[in-house]
Design an enzyme around this catalytic site. Structure first.
Site, PDB file in Angstrom:
ATOM      1  N   PHE A 160       0.805  -1.223   0.000  1.00  0.00           N
ATOM      2  CA  PHE A 160       0.000   0.000   0.000  1.00  0.00           C
ATOM      3  C   PHE A 160       0.837   1.272   0.000  1.00  0.00           C
ATOM      4  O   PHE A 160       0.347   2.333  -0.378  1.00  0.00           O
ATOM      5  CB  PHE A 160      -0.950   0.010   1.218  1.00  0.00           C
ATOM      6  CG  PHE A 160      -0.302   0.448   2.506  1.00  0.00           C
ATOM      7  CD1 PHE A 160      -0.121   1.798   2.789  1.00  0.00           C
ATOM      8  CD2 PHE A 160       0.141  -0.480   3.440  1.00  0.00           C
ATOM      9  CE1 PHE A 160       0.494   2.213   3.976  1.00  0.00           C
ATOM     10  CE2 PHE A 160       0.761  -0.075   4.623  1.00  0.00           C
ATOM     11  CZ  PHE A 160       0.946   1.277   4.875  1.00  0.00           C
ATOM     12  N   LYS A 184      -1.190  -7.244  -9.265  1.00  0.00           N
ATOM     13  CA  LYS A 184      -2.158  -7.367  -8.164  1.00  0.00           C
ATOM     14  C   LYS A 184      -1.793  -6.241  -7.189  1.00  0.00           C
ATOM     15  O   LYS A 184      -0.887  -6.383  -6.364  1.00  0.00           O
ATOM     16  CB  LYS A 184      -2.031  -8.744  -7.497  1.00  0.00           C
ATOM     17  CG  LYS A 184      -3.280  -9.231  -6.769  1.00  0.00           C
ATOM     18  CD  LYS A 184      -3.775  -8.339  -5.666  1.00  0.00           C
ATOM     19  CE  LYS A 184      -2.931  -8.446  -4.408  1.00  0.00           C
ATOM     20  NZ  LYS A 184      -3.370  -7.424  -3.369  1.00  0.00           N
ATOM     21  N   GLU A 187      -4.837  -4.052  -1.911  1.00  0.00           N
ATOM     22  CA  GLU A 187      -6.285  -3.875  -1.756  1.00  0.00           C
ATOM     23  C   GLU A 187      -6.607  -2.647  -0.906  1.00  0.00           C
ATOM     24  O   GLU A 187      -7.745  -2.206  -0.851  1.00  0.00           O
ATOM     25  CB  GLU A 187      -6.915  -5.144  -1.138  1.00  0.00           C
ATOM     26  CG  GLU A 187      -6.466  -5.475   0.284  1.00  0.00           C
ATOM     27  CD  GLU A 187      -5.146  -6.231   0.363  1.00  0.00           C
ATOM     28  OE1 GLU A 187      -4.332  -6.123  -0.577  1.00  0.00           O
ATOM     29  OE2 GLU A 187      -4.929  -6.921   1.383  1.00  0.00           O
ATOM     30  N   SER A 238       5.360  -6.736   3.549  1.00  0.00           N
ATOM     31  CA  SER A 238       5.975  -6.967   4.861  1.00  0.00           C
ATOM     32  C   SER A 238       6.856  -8.221   4.818  1.00  0.00           C
ATOM     33  O   SER A 238       6.702  -9.084   3.940  1.00  0.00           O
ATOM     34  CB  SER A 238       4.872  -7.128   5.905  1.00  0.00           C
ATOM     35  OG  SER A 238       4.049  -8.207   5.540  1.00  0.00           O
ATOM     36  N   CYS A 293       9.445   1.994   3.437  1.00  0.00           N
ATOM     37  CA  CYS A 293      10.378   0.926   3.797  1.00  0.00           C
ATOM     38  C   CYS A 293      11.759   1.501   4.066  1.00  0.00           C
ATOM     39  O   CYS A 293      12.609   0.815   4.602  1.00  0.00           O
ATOM     40  CB  CYS A 293      10.433  -0.132   2.716  1.00  0.00           C
ATOM     41  SG  CYS A 293      11.162   0.475   1.219  1.00  0.00           S
ATOM     42  N   GLU A 393       9.423  -3.628  12.903  1.00  0.00           N
ATOM     43  CA  GLU A 393       8.897  -2.502  12.134  1.00  0.00           C
ATOM     44  C   GLU A 393       7.505  -2.156  12.646  1.00  0.00           C
ATOM     45  O   GLU A 393       6.605  -2.988  12.594  1.00  0.00           O
ATOM     46  CB  GLU A 393       8.818  -2.949  10.661  1.00  0.00           C
ATOM     47  CG  GLU A 393       8.341  -1.885   9.727  1.00  0.00           C
ATOM     48  CD  GLU A 393       8.288  -2.392   8.287  1.00  0.00           C
ATOM     49  OE1 GLU A 393       7.682  -3.449   8.034  1.00  0.00           O
ATOM     50  OE2 GLU A 393       8.856  -1.727   7.412  1.00  0.00           O
TER      51      GLU A 393
HETATM   52  P1  NAD Z   1       1.590  -6.599   3.103  1.00  0.00           P
HETATM   53  O1  NAD Z   1       2.610  -7.670   3.221  1.00  0.00           O
HETATM   54  O2  NAD Z   1       0.484  -6.579   4.084  1.00  0.00           O
HETATM   55  O3  NAD Z   1       0.880  -6.662   1.658  1.00  0.00           O
HETATM   56  C1  NAD Z   1       1.628  -6.653   0.467  1.00  0.00           C
HETATM   57  C2  NAD Z   1       0.870  -7.433  -0.604  1.00  0.00           C
HETATM   58  O4  NAD Z   1       0.767  -8.798  -0.200  1.00  0.00           O
HETATM   59  C3  NAD Z   1      -0.551  -6.927  -0.832  1.00  0.00           C
HETATM   60  O5  NAD Z   1      -0.792  -6.898  -2.225  1.00  0.00           O
HETATM   61  C4  NAD Z   1      -1.423  -7.946  -0.116  1.00  0.00           C
HETATM   62  O6  NAD Z   1      -2.661  -8.156  -0.759  1.00  0.00           O
HETATM   63  C5  NAD Z   1      -0.592  -9.208  -0.167  1.00  0.00           C
HETATM   64  N1  NAD Z   1      -0.732 -10.044   1.042  1.00  0.00           N
HETATM   65  C6  NAD Z   1      -0.666  -9.613   2.332  1.00  0.00           C
HETATM   66  N2  NAD Z   1      -0.774 -10.670   3.177  1.00  0.00           N
HETATM   67  C7  NAD Z   1      -0.921 -11.773   2.410  1.00  0.00           C
HETATM   68  C8  NAD Z   1      -1.071 -13.169   2.696  1.00  0.00           C
HETATM   69  N3  NAD Z   1      -1.090 -13.628   3.945  1.00  0.00           N
HETATM   70  N4  NAD Z   1      -1.201 -14.018   1.663  1.00  0.00           N
HETATM   71  C9  NAD Z   1      -1.167 -13.578   0.388  1.00  0.00           C
HETATM   72  N5  NAD Z   1      -1.021 -12.268   0.054  1.00  0.00           N
HETATM   73  C10 NAD Z   1      -0.893 -11.378   1.048  1.00  0.00           C
HETATM   74  O7  NAD Z   1       2.386  -5.211   3.089  1.00  0.00           O
HETATM   75  P2  NAD Z   1       1.777  -3.747   3.163  1.00  0.00           P
HETATM   76  O8  NAD Z   1       1.302  -3.503   4.549  1.00  0.00           O
HETATM   77  O9  NAD Z   1       0.867  -3.499   2.018  1.00  0.00           O
HETATM   78  O10 NAD Z   1       3.097  -2.885   2.884  1.00  0.00           O
HETATM   79  C11 NAD Z   1       3.936  -2.412   3.878  1.00  0.00           C
HETATM   80  C12 NAD Z   1       5.144  -3.304   4.021  1.00  0.00           C
HETATM   81  O11 NAD Z   1       5.874  -3.325   2.800  1.00  0.00           O
HETATM   82  C13 NAD Z   1       6.130  -2.793   5.067  1.00  0.00           C
HETATM   83  O12 NAD Z   1       6.600  -3.899   5.789  1.00  0.00           O
HETATM   84  C14 NAD Z   1       7.238  -2.173   4.235  1.00  0.00           C
HETATM   85  O13 NAD Z   1       8.499  -2.123   4.864  1.00  0.00           O
HETATM   86  C15 NAD Z   1       7.249  -3.091   3.065  1.00  0.00           C
HETATM   87  N6  NAD Z   1       7.903  -2.470   1.914  1.00  0.00           N
HETATM   88  C16 NAD Z   1       9.133  -2.934   1.554  1.00  0.00           C
HETATM   89  C17 NAD Z   1       9.796  -2.346   0.502  1.00  0.00           C
HETATM   90  C18 NAD Z   1      11.161  -2.825   0.104  1.00  0.00           C
HETATM   91  O14 NAD Z   1      11.666  -2.367  -0.912  1.00  0.00           O
HETATM   92  N7  NAD Z   1      11.794  -3.718   0.843  1.00  0.00           N
HETATM   93  C19 NAD Z   1       9.199  -1.305  -0.209  1.00  0.00           C
HETATM   94  C20 NAD Z   1       7.927  -0.871   0.177  1.00  0.00           C
HETATM   95  C21 NAD Z   1       7.281  -1.482   1.246  1.00  0.00           C
END
Ligand code: NAD
Length: 494
Positions: A160, A184, A187, A238, A293, A393
């Site tokens: 997000f 994808k 959401e 994450s 991040c 985090e």
């Molecule tokens: P998230 O892991 O909750 O979601 C990311 C994606 O994974 C979404 O599209 C979501 O629909 C999907 N998803 C989430 N849980 C899932 C599951 N159990 N099964 C299948 N799909 C699933 O992450 P977020 O909250 O949207 O984003 C924030 C996180 O992203 C933070 O931890 C941040 O540090 C990280 N991030 C990392 C970088 C990097 O370059 N390392 C860059 C941006 C964000």
């Protein structure tokens, strides 16, 4: 078709998927709400797309991949240039959409969109980047050459916090390298991703079905990870999800790059330029409400107790001056967090830290505003070693202060963490900066730069638990990830 005539889902605001060149209703019966975090306004309903929806998108992508692969790399690069132009023409509109859907300030959103466009610019070098290697005469009459071919269908699953930039970390490189694409988006804020796909569909040079979008959450992700028609998965999110995605993608025989979470430290040396340091720490810890991040969520104050306290006071004074409010208000420094659930989680984290002995030296808890998402800058001191506020985090505007007597101790503290996305040092000493650069276990290092975000021609190169996989987003790593190498050994009769 122009960017403005592409059919788009309208006011019912139940979003549709983009499959084979057409906006297509999902088969899902369940949906989620997408709300503006500043106002609480309902922006759209997001269908929780099913495996059948995903299959439709992947099938369309596979069909397009065959023609696209046969299109010359020069033409593919020109198509990405056209994408760059259409995104640029809609830059301000995209920035406003990012701000409304995710919450960040308009200035920050504009920078995000600019960074996404930058990835298009870097990807236009693909004809050059795709060139292989050769070695003449490895035996009599025998030559060897290495060529690069597209992997086929790429799926991108995005978070997000950068709803425009992160889809654009992947889309331009994947298609310039000759692949078809399925996005994808998160959401939680799918509208910028939807608009980017819509704009991409207006580029005539992209064949129908090349670029697809499936909304949804876990079921859609699982279907992409399991689908035999998907060859490569680019994921950002994450750490926990990154590990899950990497394991499941590998189990079904795909290549995967899964960029995960972070806990980034900012080392403040006693000789740091006070203004550069305070400005850098503010932008890093509290910009985008700490939801980057690359956000610095730990400040390591180095020196004598008096020097540490002086740095703490400067940081607290600067943070107390920041204004918290809606992202579209030009006076806002600290935007809302993404949704009320994130707000509640962060408030609970602050309460828990205080209960565990931390001193809340700046408390951002207060009226959460109409969207239930406002949380002001919060600074924790005296946090017990090993505490969650140091190790994990929190992903909000919460800065933890820790202390170190000297640079070596600071480096040890930073390196003790499980993540290795970014780390920053503020100092006027070249020697200290060099020692830090040498010793710190992080893939992106800032020297007097609070947010050490590489430009798109370099890899976004987190280490340790900040990535599962070897190849990063952007730069040459993107070319490696989106192509397979083929080595041809040839003998001709003399
Ligand atoms: P998230 O892991 O909750 O979601 C990311 C994606 O994974 C979404 O599209 C979501 O629909 C999907 N998803 C989430 N849980 C899932 C599951 N159990 N099964 C299948 N799909 C699933 O992450 P977020 O909250 O949207 O984003 C924030 C996180 O992203 C933070 O931890 C941040 O540090 C990280 N991030 C990392 C970088 C990097 O370059 N390392 C860059 C941006 C964000």
């Amino acid at each position: 078709m122009t960017a403005d005539t592409v059919p788009r889902p309208t006011d019912t605001r139940m979003l549709a998927n983009f499959v084979g060149g057409a906006w297509t209703p999902s088969a899902a019966t369940d949906s989620l709400e997408d709300r503006d975090p500043a106002t609480g306004e309902l922006l759209a309903r997001v269908p929780l797309s099913t495996a059948a929806d995903v299959d439709g998108a992947v099938t369309a992508a596979r069909a397009a991949a065959a023609t696209w692969r046969a299109t010359s790399p020069l033409q593919r690069a020109r198509a990405v240039m056209a994408l760059r132009e259409v995104l640029n023409a809609h830059h301000d509109e995209l920035a406003e959409l990012v701000s409304r859907d995710m919450g960040k300030t308009l200035a920050d959103a504009a920078a995000e969109v600019g960074r996404g466009i930058e990835s298009c610019e870097a990807a236009t070098a693909m004809p050059h980047l795709l060139k292989g290697e050769n070695l003449e005469g490895v035996a009599t009459g025998v030559d060897v050459e290495m060529i690069r071919q597209p992997v086929g269908v790429v799926a991108a699953i995005t978070p997000f916090n950068f709803p425009a930039m992160i889809p654009l970390w992947f889309l331009p490189y994947a298609v310039a390298a000759g692949n078809a694409f399925v996005l994808k988006p998160s959401e939680q804020d799918p509208l910028p991703g939807e608009r980017i796909v819509e704009l991409a569909a207006s580029v005539d040079a992209f064949p129908t079905g090349l670029i697809n979008l499936v909304h949804g959450a876990h079921d859609a992700v699982n279907a992409l990870l399991d689908h035999p028609g998907v060859d490569a998965v680019s994921f950002v999110g994450s750490a926990r999800t990154a590990r899950y995605v990497a394991e499941r993608a590998i189990a079904s025989g795909k290549r995967v790059q899964a960029l995960g979470g972070a806990k980034n430290s900012m080392v403040v040396m006693p000789d740091a330029d006070p203004e550069l340091m305070a400005g850098g720490v503010m932008g890093s810890a509290f910009g985008a409400a700490g939801q980057r991040c690359l956000a610095g969520s730990i400040a390591v104050l180095v020196g004598t107790r008096a020097e540490q306290d002086a740095a703490r006071d400067r940081i607290v004074e600067a943070a107390a001056r920041l204004r918290t409010g809606p992202g579209l208000d030009p006076d806002t420094d600290v935007c809302p967090v993404v949704d009320p659930a994130a707000h509640a989680r962060l408030v609970a984290d602050i309460e828990q830290a205080a209960a565990d002995g931390a001193t809340v030296v700046l408390d951002g808890r207060g009226d959460p505003g109409p969207g239930g998402c406002l949380l002001g800058p919060t600074i924790l001191d005296d946090v017990p070693a090993g505490h969650r506020a140091i190790e994990e985090e929190l992903f909000g505007p919460v800065l933890t202060l820790v202390r170190a007597a000297d640079l070596d101790e600071a480096i040890d503290l930073v390196n003790a963490g499980r993540y290795g996305n970014a780390s920053v040092i503020f100092t006027e000493s070249g020697g200290a900066a060099r020692a830090y650069r040498y010793g710190v276990q992080a893939g992106m290092v800032g020297v007097n730069v609070g947010v050490a975000a590489p430009v798109a021609w370099f890899p976004f190169s987190g280490w340790k638990d900040s990535i599962d996989g070897d190849l990063h987003a952007n730069g040459r790593d993107a070319v490696e990830f989106y192509t397979r190498k083929k080595v041809v050994t040839t003998r001709w009769a003399a």
